[in-house]
Scaffold this active site. Structure first.
Site, short mmCIF file in Angstrom:
data_model
loop_
_atom_site.label_atom_id
_atom_site.label_comp_id
_atom_site.label_asym_id
_atom_site.label_seq_id
_atom_site.Cartn_x
_atom_site.Cartn_y
_atom_site.Cartn_z
CE1 TYR A 125 102.95 46.38 73.09
CE2 TYR A 125 103.64 44.12 73.49
CZ TYR A 125 102.85 45.03 72.82
OH TYR A 125 101.95 44.59 71.87
CG HIS A 129 104.14 46.97 66.84
ND1 HIS A 129 104.69 47.29 68.07
CD2 HIS A 129 102.81 46.77 67.07
CE1 HIS A 129 103.75 47.27 68.98
NE2 HIS A 129 102.60 46.98 68.40
#
Length: 338
Positions: free
Chosen positions: A58, A143
């Site tokens: 992010y 992830h």
């Protein structure tokens, strides 16, 4: 009305019904003004949110840096932070002033390198701790290993098991936009939390086919993310250009969302309230993780699960073919949460 806390994994953690997914702190889609982003985490805290989810992905580490700054001085034992492994950030030696191509409005001074090895996990955690300034990360997720299943099973999961056994982290799991591989990970590893995005919502209950029954059987906690399906369920009446799973929603999906909204309104509710509360009725789901890019939106999101609902709304949705008949509904969740 959904209140109270639920067990989160097998390491003694517990969460409230809403967590804050802080991708927006990494300038997702657009840069957050300097007078906005510092108020986001305090707004979540004041609204009672104590679970914060972040990732190196992010904003090329920016979200982790900002989250750490915002949490500085907060009582550490009162909050839970999860981050992720699988994307290492390395210097972009060819940087020439361009912006990040990965949906975040940040300079591309770093680039992502997929690495699901043991060394990659350890390096990723070390860098996350440095960026956040936190003394520990409570939960680590593998992830998006969609194209790296074998590497995750051989490298990342054993490393995470080692970290948990050494009490470096409390829990570990995987976070993905699909349920099938998550279900395989539940079967083949000793993970205790998974984050599933977009696959257990008012518009997509496919996680009922594999992940959710298995998670309930194995005592694995589920964090439901993407419950608004990229925005289509985020407003009382979606517009014709609403987004679904990161792309423009089809006319058929928009029409289906409006049919759900019609029923919600007949029972004094709204589409976002139903979208936030629906996943929490499943016994495996511990929390819903909602993203937001303003303090006002965070406060509004946190309040969605506190809205009282007429339980007949779920029966009407099922009768109309808008909800699977085997989906648990909120008339049972209140009894579980007390």
């Amino acid at each position: 009305m959904l209140t109270g806390r639920r067990p989160f994994g097998r390491g003694g953690l517990s969460v409230g019904p809403v967590g804050y997914g802080v991708a927006a702190l990494g300038n997702l889609y657009q840069a957050l003004p300097d007078d906005v982003w510092p108020r986001c985490v305090p707004a979540a805290w004041d609204a009672g949110v104590r679970y914060f989810d972040v990732a190196p992905h992010y904003g090329l580490g920016l979200a982790e840096e900002r989250l750490g700054q915002a949490l500085a001085g907060r009582p550490r034992d009162e909050l839970i932070v999860s981050s992720k492994v699988g994307r290492l950030l390395v210097p972009n030696e060819d940087y020439a002033g361009e912006r990040d191509p990965g949906m975040f409005d940040v300079p591309a001074t770093l680039r992502r390198v997929r690495d699901y090895s043991r060394d990659g996990v350890l390096r990723s955690l070390e860098n996350t701790l440095r960026r956040t300034g936190l003394d520990r990360i409570d939960v680590l997720f593998v992830h998006d290993p969609d194209d790296h299943e074998r590497e995750a099973l051989d490298g990342a999961f054993p490393a995470l098991e080692e970290l948990r056994s050494q009490d470096v982290i409390r829990s570990y799991g995987a976070g993905m936009n699909q349920s099938a591989m998550l279900a395989r990970f539940v079967r083949e590893t000793d993970l205790d939390i998974v984050m599933v995005a977009g696959r257990y919502t008012l518009l997509d209950q496919s996680a009922l086919d594999d992940l959710l029954p298995l998670a309930a059987e194995r005592g694995v906690s589920v964090a439901a993310a993407g419950v608004f399906n990229s925005g289509l369920l985020a407003t009382p009446r979606p517009g014709p250009v609403a987004r679904y799973d990161y792309a423009q929603a089809s006319a058929a999906l928009v029409e289906r969302a409006h049919r759900i909204a019609d029923i919600a309104e007949r029972h004094g509710a709204t589409l976002p309230v139903l979208a936030a509360q629906f996943p929490l009725a499943h016994p495996a789901v511990a929390t819903v993780v909602l993203g937001a890019d303003s303090p006002e939106q965070i406060v509004s999101n946190a309040a969605l699960v506190s809205e009282p609902l007429d339980p007949l709304v779920w029966a009407e949705l099922a009768d109309a073919g808008l909800l699977r008949a085997d989906a648990p509904t909120a008339d049972s969740v209140t009894e579980r949460m007390g």
